[in-house]
Every structure is written in C-alpha cells, then in structure tokens.
Design a protein around this motif. Structure first.
Motif, PDB file in Angstrom:
ATOM      1  N   ARG A 168       0.838  -1.192   0.000  1.00 30.24           N
ATOM      2  CA  ARG A 168       0.000   0.000   0.000  1.00 30.24           C
ATOM      3  C   ARG A 168       0.880   1.251   0.000  1.00 30.24           C
ATOM      4  O   ARG A 168       0.628   2.190  -0.756  1.00 30.24           O
ATOM      5  N   LEU A 169       1.912   1.237   0.847  1.00 31.47           N
ATOM      6  CA  LEU A 169       2.820   2.382   0.904  1.00 31.47           C
ATOM      7  C   LEU A 169       3.561   2.556  -0.413  1.00 31.47           C
ATOM      8  O   LEU A 169       3.723   3.673  -0.907  1.00 31.47           O
ATOM      9  N   THR A 170       3.977   1.461  -1.019  1.00 32.02           N
ATOM     10  CA  THR A 170       4.650   1.521  -2.314  1.00 32.02           C
ATOM     11  C   THR A 170       3.722   2.089  -3.378  1.00 32.02           C
ATOM     12  O   THR A 170       4.120   2.922  -4.191  1.00 32.02           O
ATOM     13  N   PHE A 171       2.475   1.653  -3.366  1.00 35.63           N
ATOM     14  CA  PHE A 171       1.504   2.152  -4.337  1.00 35.63           C
ATOM     15  C   PHE A 171       1.269   3.649  -4.159  1.00 35.63           C
ATOM     16  O   PHE A 171       1.262   4.410  -5.142  1.00 35.63           O
ATOM     17  N   ILE A 172       1.101   4.077  -2.910  1.00 35.58           N
ATOM     18  CA  ILE A 172       0.841   5.498  -2.653  1.00 35.58           C
ATOM     19  C   ILE A 172       2.032   6.343  -3.086  1.00 35.58           C
ATOM     20  O   ILE A 172       1.875   7.371  -3.735  1.00 35.58           O
ATOM     21  N   TYR A 212       2.146  11.430 -10.136  1.00 33.39           N
ATOM     22  CA  TYR A 212       1.426  12.693 -10.245  1.00 33.39           C
ATOM     23  C   TYR A 212       2.397  13.853 -10.426  1.00 33.39           C
ATOM     24  O   TYR A 212       2.190  14.720 -11.270  1.00 33.39           O
ATOM     25  N   VAL A 213       3.460  13.839  -9.626  1.00 35.31           N
ATOM     26  CA  VAL A 213       4.426  14.950  -9.701  1.00 35.31           C
ATOM     27  C   VAL A 213       5.054  15.014 -11.084  1.00 35.31           C
ATOM     28  O   VAL A 213       5.180  16.078 -11.678  1.00 35.31           O
ATOM     29  N   PHE A 214       5.471  13.867 -11.612  1.00 32.31           N
ATOM     30  CA  PHE A 214       6.135  13.871 -12.905  1.00 32.31           C
ATOM     31  C   PHE A 214       5.163  13.971 -14.076  1.00 32.31           C
ATOM     32  O   PHE A 214       5.534  14.458 -15.144  1.00 32.31           O
ATOM     33  N   GLY A 215       3.945  13.522 -13.911  1.00 32.38           N
ATOM     34  CA  GLY A 215       3.029  13.485 -15.039  1.00 32.38           C
ATOM     35  C   GLY A 215       2.025  14.621 -15.087  1.00 32.38           C
ATOM     36  O   GLY A 215       1.382  14.836 -16.112  1.00 32.38           O
ATOM     37  N   ALA A 216       1.862  15.321 -14.001  1.00 31.00           N
ATOM     38  CA  ALA A 216       0.823  16.352 -13.960  1.00 31.00           C
ATOM     39  C   ALA A 216       1.244  17.597 -14.716  1.00 31.00           C
ATOM     40  O   ALA A 216       2.427  17.891 -14.868  1.00 31.00           O
ATOM     41  N   ARG A 217       0.261  18.324 -15.173  1.00 31.65           N
ATOM     42  CA  ARG A 217       0.528  19.594 -15.834  1.00 31.65           C
ATOM     43  C   ARG A 217       0.109  20.742 -14.914  1.00 31.65           C
ATOM     44  O   ARG A 217      -0.300  21.801 -15.376  1.00 31.65           O
ATOM     45  N   ALA A 218       0.222  20.491 -13.611  1.00 29.35           N
ATOM     46  CA  ALA A 218      -0.216  21.486 -12.637  1.00 29.35           C
ATOM     47  C   ALA A 218       0.766  22.645 -12.526  1.00 29.35           C
ATOM     48  O   ALA A 218       0.416  23.691 -11.993  1.00 29.35           O
ATOM     49  N   GLY A 219       1.961  22.461 -12.979  1.00 26.99           N
ATOM     50  CA  GLY A 219       2.915  23.566 -12.974  1.00 26.99           C
ATOM     51  C   GLY A 219       3.831  23.559 -11.775  1.00 26.99           C
ATOM     52  O   GLY A 219       3.757  22.715 -10.885  1.00 26.99           O
ATOM     53  N   ARG A 220       4.696  24.522 -11.776  1.00 22.37           N
ATOM     54  CA  ARG A 220       5.747  24.627 -10.762  1.00 22.37           C
ATOM     55  C   ARG A 220       5.170  24.912  -9.374  1.00 22.37           C
ATOM     56  O   ARG A 220       5.681  24.425  -8.368  1.00 22.37           O
ATOM     57  N   GLY A 256       4.255   5.580  -5.318  1.00 20.98           N
ATOM     58  CA  GLY A 256       4.305   5.548  -6.773  1.00 20.98           C
ATOM     59  C   GLY A 256       3.287   6.480  -7.390  1.00 20.98           C
ATOM     60  O   GLY A 256       3.559   7.151  -8.397  1.00 20.98           O
ATOM     61  N   ALA A 257       2.099   6.531  -6.783  1.00 20.14           N
ATOM     62  CA  ALA A 257       1.060   7.431  -7.286  1.00 20.14           C
ATOM     63  C   ALA A 257       1.484   8.892  -7.132  1.00 20.14           C
ATOM     64  O   ALA A 257       1.274   9.707  -8.036  1.00 20.14           O
ATOM     65  N   VAL A 258       2.099   9.210  -6.002  1.00 21.19           N
ATOM     66  CA  VAL A 258       2.555  10.588  -5.781  1.00 21.19           C
ATOM     67  C   VAL A 258       3.643  10.953  -6.777  1.00 21.19           C
ATOM     68  O   VAL A 258       3.606  12.022  -7.385  1.00 21.19           O
ATOM     69  N   VAL A 259       4.610  10.072  -6.955  1.00 22.50           N
ATOM     70  CA  VAL A 259       5.690  10.340  -7.912  1.00 22.50           C
ATOM     71  C   VAL A 259       5.118  10.467  -9.320  1.00 22.50           C
ATOM     72  O   VAL A 259       5.504  11.368 -10.072  1.00 22.50           O
TER      73      VAL A 259
END
Length: 99
Positions: free
Chosen positions: A4-8, A15-23, A10-13
């Motif tokens: 579960r911790l690995t999944f969470i 999101y950070v690398f794939g999102a277009r939310a900006g700096r 991985g999801a955070v990483v």
C-alpha cells in the motif's frame, strides 16, 4: 502495508512527474513532503522500523550462523559483525525523548 505504501508513493511520484499542474503545485507538494519528513513522529517511526529491521537481521544471522557454523564466507561474517555493532547504539540521555 508495504504494498500500500509503495503504491501510494508511486502514485505521488507519478502525479508529480506526469501532472501539468505547474511549478507552483510541485513546490506545494515538495514543501508538504518536507514537513512530513521532518515531523518527529515520522522520524521516530522510521528510526524504530530501522532498529526493528536490524534486530531481525541479527536474529536471522544468528540462526544461520548456528546452523551453518564456520562455513560462512568471510564477507558474510564481516557484514554480520557490522550489523551487530549497529544494533546496539550507545546510550545518550540528552537531546532526545521517547514521548
């Protein structure tokens, strides 16, 4: 729990690398992660987990040593000694609390 911790994480990483939310969003997430990492409760839990892991490794090494005896390679014997030395940190009674 580990998965579960690995999944969470991985999801955070992801999101950070794939999102277009900006700096701005990236900086917000980074600051939040730093606050969590600097939290004394998180640090105590990480230290406790590390000590538990070291003690489990020492117990496993003792069991293997008892069964295998002197037939262990020298590199393994040296590593076991290093783990035993690290498993019992010297006592200091200032600067830390267990509360």
């Amino acid at each position: 729990m580990r998965y579960r911790l690995t999944f969470i994480s991985g999801a955070v990483v992801g999101y950070v690398f794939g999102a277009r939310a900006g700096r701005e969003r990236y900086e917000q997430l980074r600051k939040s992660a730093q606050r969590v990492a600097q939290n004394p409760a998180v640090r105590n839990a990480a230290e406790s987990a590390a000590q538990t892991g070291r003690s489990a490794a020492v117990k496993a090494a003792d069991t293997v040593t008892a069964k295998v005896g002197d037939r262990l390679p020298e590199s393994v014997t040296e590593r076991v000694k290093a783990l035993r030395d690290r498993s019992a940190p010297p006592e200091d009674d200032w600067g830390t609390s267990n509360t």
